[in-house]
Design a protein around this motif. Structure first.
Motif, PDB file in Angstrom:
ATOM      1  N   ALA A 140      76.133  30.238 154.534  1.00 58.16           N
ATOM      2  CA  ALA A 140      77.270  30.605 153.696  1.00 58.16           C
ATOM      3  C   ALA A 140      77.203  32.075 153.341  1.00 58.16           C
ATOM      4  O   ALA A 140      76.418  32.830 153.910  1.00 58.16           O
ATOM      5  CB  ALA A 140      77.283  29.741 152.444  1.00 58.16           C
ATOM      6  N   ASP A 141      78.000  32.451 152.388  1.00 53.19           N
ATOM      7  CA  ASP A 141      78.110  33.838 151.973  1.00 53.19           C
ATOM      8  C   ASP A 141      77.562  33.983 150.556  1.00 53.19           C
ATOM      9  O   ASP A 141      77.712  33.077 149.737  1.00 53.19           O
ATOM     10  CB  ASP A 141      79.605  34.225 152.012  1.00 53.19           C
ATOM     11  N   GLY A 142      76.925  35.117 150.276  1.00 53.25           N
ATOM     12  CA  GLY A 142      76.288  35.293 148.973  1.00 53.25           C
ATOM     13  C   GLY A 142      77.246  35.417 147.802  1.00 53.25           C
ATOM     14  O   GLY A 142      76.914  35.047 146.689  1.00 53.25           O
ATOM     15  N   GLU A 158      81.979  21.785 148.386  1.00 52.12           N
ATOM     16  CA  GLU A 158      80.699  22.411 148.083  1.00 52.12           C
ATOM     17  C   GLU A 158      80.105  21.759 146.840  1.00 52.12           C
ATOM     18  O   GLU A 158      80.744  21.711 145.796  1.00 52.12           O
ATOM     19  CB  GLU A 158      80.909  23.899 147.827  1.00 52.12           C
ATOM     20  N   VAL A 159      78.886  21.257 146.960  1.00 48.58           N
ATOM     21  CA  VAL A 159      78.241  20.607 145.810  1.00 48.58           C
ATOM     22  C   VAL A 159      76.943  21.295 145.404  1.00 48.58           C
ATOM     23  O   VAL A 159      76.260  20.840 144.483  1.00 48.58           O
ATOM     24  CB  VAL A 159      77.969  19.105 146.089  1.00 48.58           C
ATOM     25  N   GLY A 160      76.618  22.397 146.075  1.00 51.14           N
ATOM     26  CA  GLY A 160      75.411  23.116 145.694  1.00 51.14           C
ATOM     27  C   GLY A 160      75.230  24.334 146.565  1.00 51.14           C
ATOM     28  O   GLY A 160      75.878  24.466 147.614  1.00 51.14           O
ATOM     29  N   GLN A 161      74.384  25.240 146.111  1.00 51.43           N
ATOM     30  CA  GLN A 161      74.101  26.422 146.916  1.00 51.43           C
ATOM     31  C   GLN A 161      72.742  26.981 146.511  1.00 51.43           C
ATOM     32  O   GLN A 161      72.368  26.926 145.338  1.00 51.43           O
ATOM     33  CB  GLN A 161      75.202  27.488 146.722  1.00 51.43           C
ATOM     34  N   GLU A 191      83.519  31.171 155.902  1.00 51.71           N
ATOM     35  CA  GLU A 191      83.105  32.529 155.518  1.00 51.71           C
ATOM     36  C   GLU A 191      82.125  33.158 156.505  1.00 51.71           C
ATOM     37  O   GLU A 191      82.076  34.371 156.639  1.00 51.71           O
ATOM     38  CB  GLU A 191      82.412  32.506 154.140  1.00 51.71           C
ATOM     39  N   THR A 192      81.313  32.328 157.131  1.00 49.70           N
ATOM     40  CA  THR A 192      80.280  32.869 158.027  1.00 49.70           C
ATOM     41  C   THR A 192      80.452  32.367 159.460  1.00 49.70           C
ATOM     42  O   THR A 192      79.607  32.640 160.317  1.00 49.70           O
ATOM     43  CB  THR A 192      78.876  32.476 157.534  1.00 49.70           C
ATOM     44  N   HIS A 250      72.328  29.082 151.671  1.00 51.80           N
ATOM     45  CA  HIS A 250      72.982  27.904 152.244  1.00 51.80           C
ATOM     46  C   HIS A 250      73.805  27.207 151.168  1.00 51.80           C
ATOM     47  O   HIS A 250      73.376  27.097 150.031  1.00 51.80           O
ATOM     48  CB  HIS A 250      71.948  26.911 152.791  1.00 51.80           C
ATOM     49  N   GLU A 251      74.964  26.736 151.588  1.00 52.24           N
ATOM     50  CA  GLU A 251      75.765  25.855 150.744  1.00 52.24           C
ATOM     51  C   GLU A 251      75.544  24.427 151.201  1.00 52.24           C
ATOM     52  O   GLU A 251      75.358  24.175 152.404  1.00 52.24           O
ATOM     53  CB  GLU A 251      77.259  26.164 150.915  1.00 52.24           C
TER      54      GLU A 251
END
Lengths: 448, 448
Positions: A197-199, A283-286, A261-262, A208-209
């Motif tokens: 993913a993207d920061g 998305e449930v976490g990153q 995004e990536t 990572h998402e």
């Protein structure tokens, strides 16, 4: 709990404001009430699921050796001026002035505050590694809050922060979080896929998402279909073992899986065509590793083994606790209502009394209710004087995984009906056998 | 927990800003960190105690039949305009404007919001009685926050609200709360005396405050000394039984006990002189019956048995969860530090290894640590390479009720030392006997 004494305000009509199924079902099942745009009360049923999810997160964080604490919801603006994010964050940050005209903000995340705590108290590399986390309400002033708790403004999040002497140690912390998140989501009955993913505003390019595939997801995702065959399962893992954690990271992230995004068409093209998938994800976490992005400007340093002060390597790691309720429902429902995974269900089993007021049926229900509780289970007993059809529809709507139906006809031959919410299949058996079956089904969950 | 892996930043020096002992000890024991005036982070040790207190409150509320839920921290101003309190509340209310310039506020209490939830969902007297509660962060913008968490601005409170058809039913709810609060405080190791008080901004003239006697209390109190002989103990009570609850109310409130707000010299003079006491007290809770003060202006009505709509009778009932940590410490400490009551202690027992690095001492400590955990206990093992004196001082400061000291000399004859923090008395015994003794001491607490 006896339903006659509970507060479960189910709605008969579909609420107009709900655009997606989880929002509609949470309102209909009496789980939440909107108080103003993007701000919800958690009615008793919703609160119970929220607590179950929190509990799983706490247990899995403890297993990974991470330490719980709690930071406040309001933060002084000065901390955010140090990192430079006070002006950067824009209108999503809710800014507040107190009676003395001091600038506060309702925390949207906690990198600055945890860095402040660290620099105030930790001086030596000997106190590392350290990972602190909390589960706290946060606020992001979304311009257009919607989808119920999926994109609310006041939301509950677990966010954890690791402090390490070196990049290598910080990447091990990153891997520990990945493993503990895989375990957490699986216990909630979810497949959440780690994707590159993207920061974003947190920063860092190592991130990572975790995404749950669902039609209503806000992100477009691209992945190698082999990834959905992976499960963490109940494998034992030593969270201190660098190689073991690294192997899990490699297993779960070596196949192509990226958010839009990536996404990189050239790399994606190397996945065999029959395994290429595009879908939508929630998305449930990153997880992030961002090195010294905060420790450097904020002076969070330790004395290293060579006596020199160095800024610590950090990462942050979030789970969207309140939004998970929405994600779980998006992935687990049918036309009749919610279907809770056993790991997060608000009640383990519903008891439907088909003839409330009939002495022997009431007595049988009471005995079953008491014995389920004695087994450590949490039953919901529908003891209202209502038609069977209304009771069944209510149980289906709120989505308990199992239902015990008790009526005078079955009791004549010592039988009740045990029904699985997901399959709809029923089986006749004695109350004793049904209780034993449920105790067996829930044993791994109660012992987790 | 192993101390080498925990985050327990104890301070060697007394912090200058702390004026009272609980504030000083919470800072020294690494329980809290101030982030700005009246706003604290709860470091791991403080957070653990906060959770233990929350857990006791949840358990006792469940026993009384009250239903947990959760309202948000931010509330729309419009609700408070309906009750008329938006303008009345003054500068203690933290007012916020969101990006769309809508007025929000950080809830200092929740009468309006719970009344709104009730009127949206409840229509008939058949759904009564109903008592809902939550434990949530609140904010009061104190002009001069001080005394640490005792008078903070962001604070954690349990607040519950009863809805009843009649005044009589609402007074039974009032009594239920009184009983459940007596039980809750006793489980926390506190004597909290119900005293006649003033309604203040919540309203109503039927109200009791619960006060813990302590020199640093903010209120002056006057009471009949017989009241301090009363204890609730482990008597069984049926919370549905009106007479039983009423009898407890009478037992605990029939003797003179009032805060300065309601003190009446003429009535006080009737207490026999040798039993008159004046002292200072810390308020740790308050219960109110205020009738239809909110239900009437906000239209929270139900259809009664006669088909007529009537406003419901309400009360609200609060426990100051975060402030309780301060109150417990004010009432339980000595010159060496905190002395936690067993019901709320962050760890049940500390293990001090007198010769870290010595194989057999380490092994004995590890075995004791593992066996305590197997018994369901939560030990803190000081496994650092530190002098014995520093380890003892640290354990005394953080105040665990029991300490096991393990050294090579004792182990030679299979003996360790079990020390009581409060009495300071030590006893030599085998590790097995010490573990059995602790399991016995904590059995009622773990089973509560």
């Amino acid at each position: 709990m006896r339903l006659s004494r509970y507060f479960l305000p189910v709605l008969k009509e579909d609420p107009k404001e709900a655009q997606i199924v989880s929002h509609r079902l949470m309102l209909r099942a009496g789980m939440i009430k909107q108080q103003t745009a993007g701000i919800y009360s958690w009615l008793p049923l919703g609160f119970k699921v929220l607590r179950r999810i929190e509990q799983i997160v706490h247990e899995e964080q403890a297993r990974a050796g991470h330490i719980p604490m709690l930071m406040p919801t309001l933060q002084p603006a000065d901390l955010w001026r140090e990192s430079g994010r006070y002006d950067d964050y824009g209108e999503e940050m809710l800014r507040v002035k107190d009676r003395h005209k001091r600038d506060l903000l309702y925390g949207p995340t906690n990198e600055e505050m945890i860095t402040d705590i660290f620099r105030s108290h930790v001086n030596s590399y000997k106190d590392l590694p350290l990972t602190l986390y909390h589960i706290q309400w946060k606020f992001r002033d979304e311009i257009r809050p919607r989808f119920g708790v999926m994109r609310g403004r006041e939301f509950l999040m677990k966010d954890g922060y690791n402090f390490d002497l070196t990049k290598e140690a910080a990447l091990h912390a990153y891997n520990r979080h990945l493993v503990s998140y895989l375990r957490s989501y699986e216990r909630m009955g979810l497949q959440a896929i780690p994707m590159r993913a993207d920061g974003g505003p947190i920063g860092g390019d190592y991130t990572h998402e975790f995404l749950v595939l669902a039609e209503t997801g806000e992100s477009e995702v691209f992945y190698d279909s082999q990834i959905t065959d992976l499960t963490f399962g109940d494998r034992a893992i030593d969270y201190d073992n660098v190689d073991e954690c690294q192997a899990v990271l490699e297993e779960f992230t070596s196949r192509y899986a990226r958010t839009d995004e990536t996404h990189d068409e050239a790399i994606y093209a190397q996945v065999p065509e029959e395994r290429r998938r595009s879908a939508r994800g929630i998305e449930v976490g990153q997880i992030f590793y961002f090195g010294t992005k905060y420790s450097e400007p904020m002076g969070a340093t330790v004395v290293g083994p060579d006596g020199q002060r160095v800024p610590v390597h950090m990462g942050s790691h979030g789970i969207g606790v309140s939004r998970l309720l929405g994600a779980i429902i998006e992935a687990n429902h049918d036309e009749r209502g919610i279907i809770w995974p056993e790991g997060v269900t608000p009640f383990h089993v519903g008891i439907v009394n088909l003839k409330q007021g009939d002495n022997s049926t009431d007595a049988a229900c009471e005995a079953i209710y008491a014995e389920l509780q004695a087994q450590g289970l949490d039953p919901l007993y529908d003891d209202r004087d209502e038609r069977a059809g209304a009771k069944f529809a209510g149980m289906d709507l709120i989505g308990l995984p199992w239902r015990i139906t008790v009526g005078p006809r079955g009791l004549a031959s010592n039988k009740i009906e045990l029904t699985n919410r997901r399959s709809g299949q029923s089986e006749e058996m004695s109350p004793k056998d049904a209780i034993a079956r449920l105790a067996e089904i829930y044993r791994p969950i109660l012992q987790a």
